[in-house]
Scaffold this active site. Structure first.
Site, PDB file in Angstrom:
ATOM      1  N   HIS A 103      30.940 -24.237  76.076  1.00  0.00           N
ATOM      2  CA  HIS A 103      31.620 -23.501  77.144  1.00  0.00           C
ATOM      3  C   HIS A 103      31.538 -24.270  78.466  1.00  0.00           C
ATOM      4  O   HIS A 103      31.163 -25.431  78.513  1.00  0.00           O
ATOM      5  CB  HIS A 103      31.085 -22.080  77.241  1.00  0.00           C
ATOM      6  N   GLU A 140      25.568 -18.050  78.744  1.00  0.00           N
ATOM      7  CA  GLU A 140      25.428 -19.096  77.733  1.00  0.00           C
ATOM      8  C   GLU A 140      25.783 -20.458  78.311  1.00  0.00           C
ATOM      9  O   GLU A 140      25.148 -21.467  77.996  1.00  0.00           O
ATOM     10  CB  GLU A 140      26.336 -18.779  76.541  1.00  0.00           C
ATOM     11  N   HIS A 195      24.660 -24.141  71.674  1.00  0.00           N
ATOM     12  CA  HIS A 195      25.140 -22.789  71.922  1.00  0.00           C
ATOM     13  C   HIS A 195      23.984 -21.797  71.857  1.00  0.00           C
ATOM     14  O   HIS A 195      22.864 -22.125  71.469  1.00  0.00           O
ATOM     15  CB  HIS A 195      26.187 -22.389  70.882  1.00  0.00           C
ATOM     16  N   GLU A 277      23.000 -22.775  67.247  1.00  0.00           N
ATOM     17  CA  GLU A 277      22.869 -21.516  67.965  1.00  0.00           C
ATOM     18  C   GLU A 277      21.370 -21.298  68.156  1.00  0.00           C
ATOM     19  O   GLU A 277      20.647 -20.982  67.210  1.00  0.00           O
ATOM     20  CB  GLU A 277      23.478 -20.365  67.154  1.00  0.00           C
TER      21      GLU A 277
END
Length: 313
Positions: A103, A140, A195, A277
């Site tokens: 992101h 995040e 992430h 993650e």
């Protein structure tokens, strides 16, 4: 990364059951399968939506959730289009590692741009998403950049040349297809996309996402499936050992490994690449770790040691 977005569709969680699980974790031997040293984990007594391993016992009280900067990596960072100055020597001298911080902090201000569809080989998906956040608003995007900076410092000390896909130095993006191209054009020896998940409360732990075998349109992952699995297994093993976190209790069947064929960042890669993650931002206990600078330093070290192991063979 929340499962809502261009590269993520909601997974189907395993059927809940109430029982304690034991996970074994150990340092990986090159070329060998992932092992775990004995890790005792008890399910959260308040969790009725998932089963498997929990990273802490129910009796433990999580600290107040607010991002801390202890062990903050020093100094300014280069732009996404520049490469780091590698150390003069080290086990990774001559190796190129691309770090992909998931992101972008500015994505939320550019919804039209990030909602634009791009071709990921198997189908078309949105360029990017805003990502998720903790219940207290730690995003995040901030988490991934912080871990990426720490990871870069560790890899540079090992002699690697490090390149970012973005460093918060552009208004939005890049799109998932461009992220893949950055690693490809760099002829990276390894790419890791960082992430944090946005799953339901009670769903805990980390997981590493591996590319599935895809051959459609611009996507052809056949050459990278095997080396990417090796990279992912080594990162998962070192992540357990260094952070003490358990593998996900809602995907991966307790292995910490998940194979996906719907991620543009993996489908379009021509070099070994995985996603990690690091935990679930929407769970208070995982969030307590993700917002701790000391824990983020451990996360970076766990990822770094897995990369070093993979590149040294």
């Amino acid at each position: 990364m929340s499962y809502v977005g261009p590269d993520f569709e909601p997974p189907h969680p395993r059927r809940p059951h109430r029982r304690a699980l034991t996970v074994v974790a150990a340092a990986l031997v090159p070329g060998a399968l992932l092992g775990w040293v004995l890790y005792e984990a008890m399910g959260d007594s308040g969790n009725t939506g998932a089963s498997g391993n929990a990273a802490v016992r129910p009796s433990e009280t999580p600290p107040t959730i607010s991002a801390t900067n202890d062990d903050k990596p020093p100094g300014p960072t280069p732009t996404a289009d520049s490469t780091s100055a590698p150390a003069s020597s080290g086990p990774l001298k001559g190796k190129v590692v691309v770090i992909d911080p998931g992101h972008n902090p500015g994505n939320f201000q550019h919804t039209a741009e990030i909602n634009r569809k791009v071709d990921i080989g198997t189908n078309w998906k949105e360029c990017d998403t805003t990502g998720t956040s903790t219940n207290d608003g730690y995003t995040e995007a901030k988490f991934t950049l912080d871990v990426a900076h720490r990871l870069r410092t560790l890899l540079q000390k090992q002699g690697a040349t490090v390149k970012f896909t973005q460093d918060g130095d552009r208004p939005w993006g890049p799109c998932v297809d461009e992220r893949a191209q950055i690693g490809n054009k760099a002829h990276a020896d390894a790419v890791v996309s960082i992430h944090a998940d946005g799953a339901a409360t009670g769903q805990r732990g980390f997981h590493v996402i591996l590319p599935g075998k895809v051959s459609k349109g611009a996507a052809n992952t056949a050459p990278i499936v095997t080396p990417s699995r090796d990279l992912g297994e080594r990162i998962a093993g070192s992540f357990v050992r260094v952070t003490g976190s358990a593998p996900s209790n809602y995907v991966g069947n307790g292995t910490g490994l998940v194979t996906r064929e719907d991620l543009g960042g993996l489908n379009l890669s021509t070099v070994p690449k995985v996603f990690i993650e690091c935990g679930n931002m929407r769970d208070s206990k995982d969030a307590a770790q993700l917002t701790s600078g000391a824990w983020r330093q451990k996360a970076a070290r766990g990822i770094s040691e897995g990369i070093v192991s993979f590149l040294r063979g």
